[in-house]
Design a protein around this motif. Structure first.
Motif, mmCIF file in Angstrom:
data_model
loop_
_atom_site.group_PDB
_atom_site.id
_atom_site.type_symbol
_atom_site.label_atom_id
_atom_site.label_comp_id
_atom_site.label_asym_id
_atom_site.label_seq_id
_atom_site.Cartn_x
_atom_site.Cartn_y
_atom_site.Cartn_z
ATOM 1 N N CYS A 1 0.830 -1.212 0.000
ATOM 2 C CA CYS A 1 0.000 0.000 0.000
ATOM 3 C C CYS A 1 0.862 1.259 0.000
ATOM 4 C CB CYS A 1 -0.895 0.014 1.233
ATOM 5 S SG CYS A 1 -1.811 -1.495 1.431
ATOM 6 N N ASN A 2 0.290 2.340 -0.518
ATOM 7 C CA ASN A 2 1.047 3.570 -0.677
ATOM 8 C C ASN A 2 0.267 4.804 -0.247
ATOM 9 O OD1 ASN A 2 3.575 2.768 -2.429
ATOM 10 N ND2 ASN A 2 1.829 1.579 -3.161
ATOM 11 N N ASP A 3 0.860 5.582 0.622
ATOM 12 C CA ASP A 3 0.308 6.865 1.076
ATOM 13 C C ASP A 3 -1.088 6.749 1.714
ATOM 14 O OD1 ASP A 3 2.425 8.536 0.863
ATOM 15 O OD2 ASP A 3 1.776 9.572 -0.946
ATOM 16 N N TRP A 4 -1.600 7.882 2.193
ATOM 17 C CA TRP A 4 -2.767 7.844 3.075
ATOM 18 C C TRP A 4 -4.001 7.208 2.454
ATOM 19 C CZ3 TRP A 4 -7.470 9.958 2.003
ATOM 20 C CH2 TRP A 4 -7.537 10.978 1.046
ATOM 21 N N GLN A 5 -4.157 7.364 1.142
ATOM 22 C CA GLN A 5 -5.374 6.878 0.488
ATOM 23 C C GLN A 5 -5.564 5.369 0.658
ATOM 24 O OE1 GLN A 5 -2.997 8.737 -0.899
ATOM 25 N NE2 GLN A 5 -3.870 10.503 -1.938
ATOM 26 N N THR A 6 -4.476 4.659 0.937
ATOM 27 C CA THR A 6 -4.547 3.202 1.074
ATOM 28 C C THR A 6 -4.263 2.757 2.510
ATOM 29 O OG1 THR A 6 -2.200 2.906 0.572
ATOM 30 C CG2 THR A 6 -3.695 2.939 -1.298
ATOM 31 N N GLY A 7 -4.141 3.732 3.419
ATOM 32 C CA GLY A 7 -3.724 3.428 4.794
ATOM 33 C C GLY A 7 -4.676 2.512 5.555
ATOM 34 N N LEU A 8 -5.960 2.494 5.149
ATOM 35 C CA LEU A 8 -6.904 1.643 5.885
ATOM 36 C C LEU A 8 -6.791 0.168 5.506
ATOM 37 C CD1 LEU A 8 -10.242 3.667 6.071
ATOM 38 C CD2 LEU A 8 -8.479 3.417 7.818
ATOM 39 N N ILE A 9 -6.082 -0.128 4.430
ATOM 40 C CA ILE A 9 -6.005 -1.529 3.997
ATOM 41 C C ILE A 9 -5.332 -2.426 5.050
ATOM 42 C CG2 ILE A 9 -5.014 -3.101 2.258
ATOM 43 C CD1 ILE A 9 -5.822 -1.051 0.147
ATOM 44 N N PRO A 10 -4.146 -2.039 5.549
ATOM 45 C CA PRO A 10 -3.550 -2.877 6.610
ATOM 46 C C PRO A 10 -4.468 -2.995 7.841
ATOM 47 C CG PRO A 10 -1.906 -1.392 5.719
ATOM 48 C CD PRO A 10 -3.220 -0.966 5.139
ATOM 49 N N VAL A 11 -5.231 -1.949 8.120
ATOM 50 C CA VAL A 11 -6.148 -1.981 9.267
ATOM 51 C C VAL A 11 -7.275 -2.978 8.993
ATOM 52 C CG1 VAL A 11 -7.564 -0.599 10.824
ATOM 53 C CG2 VAL A 11 -5.682 0.496 9.572
ATOM 54 N N MET A 12 -7.919 -2.833 7.844
ATOM 55 C CA MET A 12 -9.016 -3.741 7.482
ATOM 56 C C MET A 12 -8.518 -5.172 7.384
ATOM 57 S SD MET A 12 -10.877 -1.471 4.565
ATOM 58 C CE MET A 12 -11.952 -0.082 4.986
ATOM 59 N N PHE A 13 -7.314 -5.327 6.870
ATOM 60 C CA PHE A 13 -6.740 -6.663 6.719
ATOM 61 C C PHE A 13 -6.629 -7.358 8.080
ATOM 62 C CE2 PHE A 13 -3.003 -9.479 6.400
ATOM 63 C CZ PHE A 13 -3.466 -10.336 5.423
ATOM 64 N N ARG A 14 -6.085 -6.661 9.066
ATOM 65 C CA ARG A 14 -5.943 -7.241 10.406
ATOM 66 C C ARG A 14 -7.291 -7.420 11.084
ATOM 67 N NH1 ARG A 14 -1.241 -6.359 13.304
ATOM 68 N NH2 ARG A 14 0.512 -6.776 11.935
ATOM 69 N N ASP A 15 -8.208 -6.520 10.735
ATOM 70 C CA ASP A 15 -9.506 -6.538 11.393
ATOM 71 C C ASP A 15 -10.357 -7.725 10.921
ATOM 72 O OD1 ASP A 15 -11.486 -4.920 13.032
ATOM 73 O OD2 ASP A 15 -12.601 -5.130 11.146
ATOM 74 N N ARG A 16 -10.248 -8.072 9.644
ATOM 75 C CA ARG A 16 -11.210 -9.029 9.127
ATOM 76 C C ARG A 16 -10.661 -10.127 8.235
ATOM 77 N NH1 ARG A 16 -16.497 -6.383 6.804
ATOM 78 N NH2 ARG A 16 -16.308 -5.420 8.844
#
Ligand code: GLC
Length: 473
Positions: free
Chosen positions: A132-147
């Motif tokens: 992932c790159n820069d803020w626009q994709t920052g939620l991906i690692p979060v969502m990945f760990r979350d679900r």
């Protein structure tokens, strides 16, 4: 090895800055090294018809945005040997430009969720790494760990998060967490996404990714310090164990003075004499006196504070007293635009500017100028200094971030180095460096050697791509 590279912009489809260049060149370089690297980005209506017309529709499905369901189409395009996926939703992406809307938080939260859901629809492709790159994709690692990290398809998948510029973090109202992002409010905590009174997408990427990188080694150190850390310096120190810097390169095919169709005369490090034709052409294009002996300094940049324009405005009166020509291309803050337009009209024989952007004119400046100035206040990596070197325009830079890592100061006694640099964010330090550079310009033989040094600098992607592969492993 399979890598899904996620970016909110990718050249030549849609680009506003250096991120777009990296998202084009790095995946291409990774594929050359044998990695199955695919790229995913939003399907903006700004993407030229040449490309969007050739995209192949794969499927559509619903994506949850909080309690709502939104349509999501998935498209595919093969371009120069790389597979690009496009996330379609006209409500979010059929707009002018890429960013700057009141609902950017929602738009990119949707994008992040859509990317995660798309992975299960890429028939034979389950990535080992989601990059992932820069803020626009920052939620991906979060969502990945979350679900998603327990899903049998992705249980071996890891995430990498690259910071291209810590200044732009994507900070939004924390109520987006539950309403839009589908994440519990418990993420609104100091050790998670909380940033002042908002939630930061970028902080999410940094906290939850398995590895964090920045685009140069120096910048990866600088951001542990308050001057560069944008309020996250403490976090960067805490996460130092998983943080590293890998300096960007430039695409040597995209930027090649030997093949560039935009410049008046093609040349290489073995025929730098031909640069003269490009210089005359540049002077003519910008209405400057056609003098082969006067040093021409180029500036191609977004006209914003980060780029150190304040240093130039501060000593412009002294710069124009020197025997040189100054050519500017860029757009940005109104004050800076007015400033250069004023100087161009007051000193038409010395200063010329084009407010706006043109790839053709930019390349003419790289090829036709003798020096290229980039006095950035901070610079995560910087691309223009590498392009200028490739075109034999000797860079004058401030020693920060990637500028420090790519420009080796010239040593007139042993002829080493590929540019000029100064340390402090100080206008007179910059001015002295310009003076010194123009002095050296007068010594023809040693100057030509310096131009060759700059042109021979290996800033292509191959060595950086190898470093990413090591990191992915
Ligand atoms: C950002 C940074 C720039 C870097 C680019 C690509 O635009 O400001 O320094 O070169 O990203 O990583």
């Amino acid at each position: 090895m399979k890598v899904l590279f996620v970016s909110s912009e990718v050249y030549p489809f849609a680009k506003t800055g250096g991120l777009g260049d990296v998202a084009y060149a790095l995946p291409k370089a990774l594929c050359k090294e044998g990695v199955d690297c695919r790229v995913i980005m939003p399907k903006y209506s700004d993407i030229p018809e040449d490309y969007s017309g050739k995209m192949q529709y794969i499927c559509n499905f619903n994506v949850s945005v909080g309690w709502r369901q939104q349509y999501c189409g998935l498209f595919l395009l093969q371009y120069e040997g790389v597979k690009y996926y496009f996330v379609d939703n006209e409500y979010y992406f059929k707009r002018n430009g890429l960013y700057g809307y009141y609902d950017d938080g929602e738009r990119f939260a949707f994008f992040c969720r859509a990317v995660m859901e798309s992975i299960f629809r890429m028939d034979d492709f389950r990535p080992d790494v989601i990059h992932c790159n820069d803020w626009q994709t920052g939620l991906i690692p979060v969502m990945f760990r979350d679900r998603y990290d327990k899903s049998p398809d992705l249980e071996h998948t890891k995430t990498v998060y690259t910071i291209h510029n810590l200044k732009y973090q994507g900070v939004f109202d924390p109520k987006l967490l539950e309403e839009i992002c589908g994440l519990s409010y418990r993420y609104y905590a100091e050790d998670k996404l909380k940033y002042k009174d908002g939630m930061s997408f970028m902080k999410g990427g940094i906290v939850f990714a398995d590895k964090v990188t920045t685009v140069s080694k120096t910048y990866s150190e600088e951001i542990k310090d308050a001057y560069f850390g944008e309020g996250l310096e403490g976090l960067m120190r805490e996460k130092a164990y998983k943080l590293c810097g890998i300096t960007n390169g430039i695409d040597f095919e995209q930027y090649n003075p030997l093949k560039d169709p935009y410049i008046a005369c093609n040349f290489s490090d073995r025929s730098i004499g031909r640069k003269k034709t490009c210089k005359t052409d540049l002077q003519e294009e910008f209405g400057l006196p056609k003098n082969p002996d006067v040093p021409v300094i180029g500036l191609v940049t977004r006209l914003v504070r980060q780029k150190g324009i304040d240093l130039i405005t501060c000593v412009m009166e002294e710069i124009i007293k020197m025997d040189l020509q100054f050519v500017v291309l860029g757009s940005g803050d109104r004050d800076y635009q007015d400033f250069f337009e004023y100087y161009a009209s007051a000193y038409p024989g010395k200063v010329a500017c084009y407010i706006g952007y043109s790839e053709k004119l930019a390349n003419k400046i790289y090829a036709g100028s003798d020096m290229f100035i980039m006095p950035s206040q901070f610079e995560p990596c910087g691309i223009s200094q590498m392009i200028s070197m490739r075109y034999g325009s000797v860079p004058i830079v401030r020693e920060t971030g990637g500028l420090k890592d790519t420009v080796i100061p010239y040593n007139e006694f042993d002829g080493t180095g590929n540019g000029f640099s100064f340390k402090n964010y100080n206008a007179h330090e910059m001015l002295n460096t310009i003076r010194y550079a123009t002095e050296q310009y007068g010594k023809k033989d040693s100057w030509n050697k310096l131009v060759k040094n700059a042109m021979k600098t290996k800033n292509d992607w191959s060595s950086s791509a190898k470093k990413y592969i090591e990191l992915y492993k």
